[in-house]
Design a protein around this motif. Structure first.
Motif, PDB file in Angstrom:
ATOM      1  N   GLU A  30       0.833  -1.196   0.000  1.00 31.09           N
ATOM      2  CA  GLU A  30       0.000   0.000   0.000  1.00 31.09           C
ATOM      3  C   GLU A  30       0.869   1.247   0.000  1.00 31.09           C
ATOM      4  OE1 GLU A  30      -2.259  -0.327   3.563  1.00 31.09           O
ATOM      5  OE2 GLU A  30      -3.550  -1.942   2.823  1.00 31.09           O
ATOM      6  N   LEU A  31       0.281   2.349  -0.440  1.00 29.44           N
ATOM      7  CA  LEU A  31       0.925   3.656  -0.326  1.00 29.44           C
ATOM      8  C   LEU A  31       0.454   4.320   0.957  1.00 29.44           C
ATOM      9  CD1 LEU A  31       0.566   5.172  -3.926  1.00 29.44           C
ATOM     10  CD2 LEU A  31       2.637   4.261  -2.887  1.00 29.44           C
ATOM     11  N   ILE A  32       1.377   4.954   1.649  1.00 28.23           N
ATOM     12  CA  ILE A  32       1.014   5.774   2.804  1.00 28.23           C
ATOM     13  C   ILE A  32       0.898   7.213   2.324  1.00 28.23           C
ATOM     14  CG2 ILE A  32       1.734   6.638   5.060  1.00 28.23           C
ATOM     15  CD1 ILE A  32       3.258   4.049   5.473  1.00 28.23           C
ATOM     16  N   GLU A  33      -0.301   7.746   2.357  1.00 28.18           N
ATOM     17  CA  GLU A  33      -0.516   9.131   1.939  1.00 28.18           C
ATOM     18  C   GLU A  33      -0.095  10.080   3.056  1.00 28.18           C
ATOM     19  OE1 GLU A  33      -1.335   9.955  -1.038  1.00 28.18           O
ATOM     20  OE2 GLU A  33      -1.843   7.951  -1.771  1.00 28.18           O
ATOM     21  N   VAL A  34       0.660  11.101   2.692  1.00 26.70           N
ATOM     22  CA  VAL A  34       1.158  12.074   3.676  1.00 26.70           C
ATOM     23  C   VAL A  34       0.570  13.440   3.363  1.00 26.70           C
ATOM     24  CG1 VAL A  34       3.190  13.232   4.613  1.00 26.70           C
ATOM     25  CG2 VAL A  34       3.312  10.809   3.973  1.00 26.70           C
ATOM     26  N   ASP A  35      -0.083  14.033   4.339  1.00 32.89           N
ATOM     27  CA  ASP A  35      -0.627  15.386   4.238  1.00 32.89           C
ATOM     28  C   ASP A  35      -0.481  16.001   5.623  1.00 32.89           C
ATOM     29  OD1 ASP A  35      -1.988  17.732   3.919  1.00 32.89           O
ATOM     30  OD2 ASP A  35      -3.758  16.837   2.979  1.00 32.89           O
ATOM     31  N   PHE A  36       0.595  16.758   5.802  1.00 32.15           N
ATOM     32  CA  PHE A  36       0.961  17.214   7.143  1.00 32.15           C
ATOM     33  C   PHE A  36       1.492  18.641   7.068  1.00 32.15           C
ATOM     34  CE2 PHE A  36       3.703  17.245  10.975  1.00 32.15           C
ATOM     35  CZ  PHE A  36       2.790  16.774  11.910  1.00 32.15           C
ATOM     36  N   SER A  37       1.176  19.457   8.055  1.00 31.86           N
ATOM     37  CA  SER A  37       1.606  20.857   8.065  1.00 31.86           C
ATOM     38  C   SER A  37       2.633  21.103   9.164  1.00 31.86           C
ATOM     39  CB  SER A  37       0.403  21.782   8.266  1.00 31.86           C
ATOM     40  OG  SER A  37      -0.459  21.726   7.141  1.00 31.86           O
ATOM     41  N   PHE A  38       3.658  21.873   8.800  1.00 37.46           N
ATOM     42  CA  PHE A  38       4.687  22.298   9.743  1.00 37.46           C
ATOM     43  C   PHE A  38       4.557  23.802   9.935  1.00 37.46           C
ATOM     44  CE2 PHE A  38       6.225  18.434   7.878  1.00 37.46           C
ATOM     45  CZ  PHE A  38       6.933  17.795   8.881  1.00 37.46           C
ATOM     46  N   LEU A  39       4.768  24.282  11.144  1.00 37.76           N
ATOM     47  CA  LEU A  39       4.716  25.713  11.437  1.00 37.76           C
ATOM     48  C   LEU A  39       6.136  26.235  11.581  1.00 37.76           C
ATOM     49  CD1 LEU A  39       1.814  25.662  14.066  1.00 37.76           C
ATOM     50  CD2 LEU A  39       1.675  26.192  11.623  1.00 37.76           C
ATOM     51  N   ILE A  40       6.673  26.890  10.509  1.00 37.46           N
ATOM     52  CA  ILE A  40       8.099  27.273  10.534  1.00 37.46           C
ATOM     53  C   ILE A  40       8.382  28.624   9.864  1.00 37.46           C
ATOM     54  CG2 ILE A  40       9.123  25.012  10.768  1.00 37.46           C
ATOM     55  CD1 ILE A  40       9.198  24.676   7.813  1.00 37.46           C
ATOM     56  N   PRO A  41       7.936  29.769  10.366  1.00 39.96           N
ATOM     57  CA  PRO A  41       6.846  29.930  11.332  1.00 39.96           C
ATOM     58  C   PRO A  41       5.471  29.879  10.657  1.00 39.96           C
ATOM     59  CG  PRO A  41       7.777  32.052  10.803  1.00 39.96           C
ATOM     60  CD  PRO A  41       8.593  31.032  10.046  1.00 39.96           C
ATOM     61  N   GLN A  42       5.450  30.160   9.324  1.00 35.60           N
ATOM     62  CA  GLN A  42       4.185  30.056   8.611  1.00 35.60           C
ATOM     63  C   GLN A  42       3.925  28.593   8.258  1.00 35.60           C
ATOM     64  OE1 GLN A  42       6.994  31.053   7.383  1.00 35.60           O
ATOM     65  NE2 GLN A  42       7.322  30.278   5.312  1.00 35.60           N
TER      66      GLN A  42
END
Length: 201
Positions: A30-42
């Protein structure tokens, strides 16, 4: 004869890895879908996928010797898995070493550590659009081992030439003075923990 030898070596490599990976190759991954936000700073949104998930494992491989780029890619996948709290217990990369199949994985790290490291990598990547940010990216293990004993501009310069990169050679030819200390510290910041975290079987 050289062509036949190379073909035989390739065939042997495929056979070795196929035997080692047979349990996985018979299953659907399977594929692992990645959708993640980093605050750096925006907020910076990380989109993509990680391939070859088999249950609670991610299994990667290549038919050939282990390269630094394989280690770096596997490490980044590992950090993403940890930072995003994916239900994966292990990431393992298989490769050929001589006539044997070998594999590597990484020591366990905390989610906060993975998030911090990814944030640092992303910040450096974004900053590289405005200023030169480079490091030793080939022969990393040898470079880190050598600089534990002795460090100097000559060591850094030799490591840069060993990259055999036309872009790097052009910069070296056009730049009167490089900040070798900064290059060395960035190499440590990017890669020292990777090399210390590797566990090979």
């Amino acid at each position: 004869h050289f062509g036949k030898l190379s073909q035989q070596e390739l065939t042997d490599s495929i056979t070795v890895l196929r035997t080692t990976l047979s349990g996985y190759l018979k299953r659907e991954s399977e594929l692992i879908e990645v959708d993640f936000s980093f605050l750096i700073p925006q907020p910076i949104r990380l989109l993509g996928h990680i391939p070859h998930r088999f249950g609670n494992q991610v299994i990667l491989w290549r038919v050939g010797n282990l390269r630094d780029k394989d280690i770096i890619q596997s490490w980044l996948y590992y950090l993403v898995l940890k930072a995003t709290r994916q239900p994966v217990s292990e990431l393992r990369f298989y490769y050929r070493a001589g006539d044997q199949a070998r594999s590597l994985t990484f020591s366990e790290i905390e989610q906060e550590t993975a998030y911090r490291l990814l944030t640092n990598y992303i910040q450096d990547y974004l900053a590289s659009f405005h200023e030169l940010k480079w490091a030793i990216t080939q022969g990393i293990g040898d470079y880190l081992q050598q600089t534990e004993e002795t460090y100097g501009e000559e060591v850094c310069l030799n490591a840069l030439h060993a990259q055999k990169d036309i872009y790097i050679e052009r910069i070296l030819a056009q730049t009167a003075r490089l900040d070798f200390e900064q290059l060395h510290q960035r190499t440590l910041a990017w890669f020292e923990l990777i090399m210390k975290s590797i566990k090979e079987d």
